[in-house]
Design an enzyme around this catalytic site. Sequence first.
Site, PDB file in Angstrom:
ATOM      1  N   GLU A 169       2.389  -2.935  -2.613  1.00 24.36           N
ATOM      2  CA  GLU A 169       2.654  -1.801  -2.117  1.00 24.36           C
ATOM      3  C   GLU A 169       4.078  -1.565  -1.966  1.00 24.36           C
ATOM      4  OE1 GLU A 169       0.097  -0.339   1.045  1.00 24.36           O
ATOM      5  OE2 GLU A 169      -1.583  -1.296  -0.029  1.00 24.36           O
ATOM      6  N   HIS A 371     -16.788   3.522   5.112  1.00 18.83           N
ATOM      7  CA  HIS A 371     -15.445   2.956   5.204  1.00 18.83           C
ATOM      8  C   HIS A 371     -15.591   1.670   5.965  1.00 18.83           C
ATOM      9  CE1 HIS A 371     -10.996   3.035   6.844  1.00 18.83           C
ATOM     10  NE2 HIS A 371     -11.178   2.421   5.541  1.00 18.83           N
ATOM     11  N   HIS A 372     -14.935   0.677   5.368  1.00 23.67           N
ATOM     12  CA  HIS A 372     -14.995  -0.543   6.193  1.00 23.67           C
ATOM     13  C   HIS A 372     -13.350  -0.827   6.227  1.00 23.67           C
ATOM     14  CE1 HIS A 372     -19.512  -1.794   4.957  1.00 23.67           C
ATOM     15  NE2 HIS A 372     -19.215  -1.094   6.022  1.00 23.67           N
ATOM     16  N   GLU A 373     -12.870  -0.689   7.325  1.00 25.09           N
ATOM     17  CA  GLU A 373     -11.383  -1.374   7.326  1.00 25.09           C
ATOM     18  C   GLU A 373     -11.567  -2.813   8.277  1.00 25.09           C
ATOM     19  OE1 GLU A 373      -8.174  -0.609   6.599  1.00 25.09           O
ATOM     20  OE2 GLU A 373      -7.938  -2.642   7.267  1.00 25.09           O
ATOM     21  N   HIS A 451      -9.313  -0.964  -0.810  1.00 23.66           N
ATOM     22  CA  HIS A 451      -7.863  -0.867  -0.652  1.00 23.66           C
ATOM     23  C   HIS A 451      -7.356  -1.856  -0.048  1.00 23.66           C
ATOM     24  CE1 HIS A 451      -6.886   3.426  -0.843  1.00 23.66           C
ATOM     25  NE2 HIS A 451      -8.099   3.434  -1.449  1.00 23.66           N
ATOM     26  N   GLU A 452      -6.103  -2.288  -0.268  1.00 23.60           N
ATOM     27  CA  GLU A 452      -5.280  -3.564  -0.124  1.00 23.60           C
ATOM     28  C   GLU A 452      -6.108  -4.618  -0.966  1.00 23.60           C
ATOM     29  OE1 GLU A 452      -4.371  -0.580   2.226  1.00 23.60           O
ATOM     30  OE2 GLU A 452      -6.056  -1.723   3.036  1.00 23.60           O
ATOM     31  N   GLU A 470      -6.883   0.325  -4.733  1.00 24.08           N
ATOM     32  CA  GLU A 470      -5.550   0.896  -4.635  1.00 24.08           C
ATOM     33  C   GLU A 470      -4.877   0.053  -5.249  1.00 24.08           C
ATOM     34  OE1 GLU A 470      -3.324   2.449  -0.498  1.00 24.08           O
ATOM     35  OE2 GLU A 470      -3.914   0.225  -0.693  1.00 24.08           O
ATOM     36  N   GLU A 476      -0.440   7.801   0.189  1.00 25.04           N
ATOM     37  CA  GLU A 476      -0.138   7.830   1.695  1.00 25.04           C
ATOM     38  C   GLU A 476       1.205   7.403   2.045  1.00 25.04           C
ATOM     39  OE1 GLU A 476      -2.702   4.398   2.823  1.00 25.04           O
ATOM     40  OE2 GLU A 476      -1.534   2.957   1.749  1.00 25.04           O
TER      41      GLU A 476
HETATM   42  C1  NOJ Z   1      -4.862   1.610   4.150  1.00 29.11           C
HETATM   43  C2  NOJ Z   1      -5.556   2.422   3.215  1.00 29.11           C
HETATM   44  O1  NOJ Z   1      -4.937   2.395   2.076  1.00 29.11           O
HETATM   45  C3  NOJ Z   1      -5.738   3.997   3.978  1.00 29.11           C
HETATM   46  O2  NOJ Z   1      -6.080   4.663   2.633  1.00 29.11           O
HETATM   47  C4  NOJ Z   1      -6.612   3.766   4.946  1.00 29.11           C
HETATM   48  O3  NOJ Z   1      -6.499   5.324   5.548  1.00 29.11           O
HETATM   49  C5  NOJ Z   1      -5.921   2.827   5.859  1.00 29.11           C
HETATM   50  N1  NOJ Z   1      -5.622   1.611   5.439  1.00 29.11           N
HETATM   51  C6  NOJ Z   1      -6.872   2.685   6.936  1.00 29.11           C
HETATM   52  O4  NOJ Z   1      -8.263   2.033   6.908  1.00 29.11           O
HETATM   53 CA    CA Z   2      -2.770   0.912   1.375  1.00 32.39          CA
END
Ligand code: NOJ
Ligand code: CA
Length: 671
Positions: A169, A371-373, A451-452, A470, A476
């Site tokens: 990024e 969503h899974h962060e 993402h990431e 991503e 963002e």
């Molecule tokens: C980074 C992601 O790119 C973003 O879309 C997300 O909202 C945040 N992480 C939180 O998970």
């Molecule tokens: Ca990101």
Amino acid sequence: MFIASVIYAPVFAKSITGSSPDGKIEVTIADTHSPSYSITLNKLPILTESKLGLRFKQVSELGEGFSIQAVKQVAHHSTWQQPWGERKQVVDHHNEILVTFVANHDAKRLFAVRFRVFNDGVGFRYEVPKQPGLDSHIDITNELTEFAIADTKDSTAWWIPSRGWNRYEYIYQTSALSSVDRVHTPFTFKLGNGAHVSIHEAALVDYASMTLQQMRGGVLKADLTPWSDGILVKKTADFTTPWRTIQVSEDAIGLLNSDLILNLNEPTTLADTSWIEPGKYVGIWWGMHIAENTWGSGEKHGATTAETKRYMDFAAEYGFDGVLVEGWNIGWDGDWYNNGDVFNFTQAYDDFDIKEITQHGLAKGVRLIGHHETSGNVTNYRNQMDDAFALYQKHGVRQVKTGYVADGGNIKQIDDQGIVRKEWHDGQFMVNEYLHNVKQAAKYQISINTHEPIKDTGLRRTYPNWISREGARGQEYNAWGSPPNPPEHLPILAFTRMLSGPMDFTPGTFDMGFKGLGADTDRPQTTLAKQLAMYVVIYSPIQMASDLPRNYEKNLEAFQFIQDVPVDWHESKAIAGEVGEYVAFARQERGGEDWFVGALTNEDPRKLSLALDFLDKNKTYEAQIYRDGDSANWINNPYDILIEKKHVQASDTLKIPMASSGGFAIRFKAL
Ligand code: NOJ
Ligand code: CA
């Protein structure tokens, strides 16, 4: 399908040359000094003698001291279909050269390199059979592959650094090739002779990601991202590497009109792909990025039952398929960046009722998007993965966005012995982890938007439920990036990151002034028309309308384009562009007759002359044009948009102006 085969074995020549089906690209494989290859386009050198080979911990290298033993050539021409994509039919037309190298003093030591030469570039991979010393566990300590750039004088390169804290990024740099140090791929550059080249890889499976390190004299060397213990790649005997790819074109858009990466991936083994659903979505998302809401619990909590229902109603009214909700599950309170250990993927906050929400949505034809962060704690995620997918499947969820927010080199895994290890996002460990996630998801008929992520290498062909990702600075950054993405960001992205595959950029910001306008504020540095153009330019089978519903409701006329634009295409063509300057795509919807065009520019205003020869010659179309108004500019007048309609045919040419960091979007509605 046409396959012809010629076999020569053994050969005594010191080199063998093969060419692309159209004869323009030639590859010469030689053993003059040590195994090497070189590439020309129209007889002009692109890569000069570039080394091949692999080095190991257990035995001496496969490389120096090896000579060509056998060569086998095969011509291939076939067509295959994608369940979703930029085009339905993909042509795979190439000439293959399989070269076996044998050690000069030990006939039992050998390896092969399989080259495929397409009209749009070259791919090759190593194939290492079982042999004495390489018969069980193998540690690769160096990949010797080189890309020796023929002439770095007057060259320009567009790049982001590798092995940095921010994964992929970064704002892209534009520089002479000679000032590049260590970079990610796709690495795109233009040579003094005008040729455009992009180095990348295909089918990155169970191997470390290849980044490139510049050595003396314009030689870019494969630089594999290591494990936490310093080993680059751990394999068992009889293995192949990912394909190393060199896309080559006479002009910039040739790089975009290429299926080389997909063609070098394996076909899918999924018999049923009907549950993989391209679509458009909105979400409880931007509110957190502009600090109107929070992921964590409290007064500003975004992911509430009431708010999600409101989004679902909005989605249903305007024809969206899904609503992404972030921050509904326990774990976001406090410093979630560094608290990956406490994420619970099945337990909701008290103000979020998943059953009520999903029933509300499904009754209107809208699905919850999960969503899974992980915040980079992948062991915590792995331990809960099956339960997490099962819960979503039970509630009709067909798509999950994953997140791996952690600094480069700081992914936390707890190994078999309970030892905490910190890994890179693009080392072999994580390459395997990301794919494990996608394969597990398939068992629950769920598609993954990472993402990431690890960079894309075309694995969507084999795993079509890997629906997007991503892997670059997305929208963002325009909320908090300081600096946000500059006007040249997208015309660079189109020729770099986008060569690898779809991106979940999350376009569609309608309110640019959430912190005020101006050049030094965090906000999209674009016009409104450019936000619309992104839906055609930045390919993804899932596209978000990422702004708040209230901002769309204030400008329904412009919002109409987002409602109309498809996400799945019968055909796509890059029709104009220069790297970092501007780019235009024409795409025809799948299962319909309409065409769509998106074009966008960097900070330079320009007029694009658009020949409509891609349209059906026997039809008339209504062109619905969304373009920058005459006084539009991204700094203080981004909203000036002109929406006009006119009848056109394939023989027409439209001349359309683009403002500074502007663009246009057109729907050609078949009449
Ligand atoms: C980074 C992601 O790119 C973003 O879309 C997300 O909202 C945040 N992480 C939180 O998970
Ligand atoms: Ca990101």
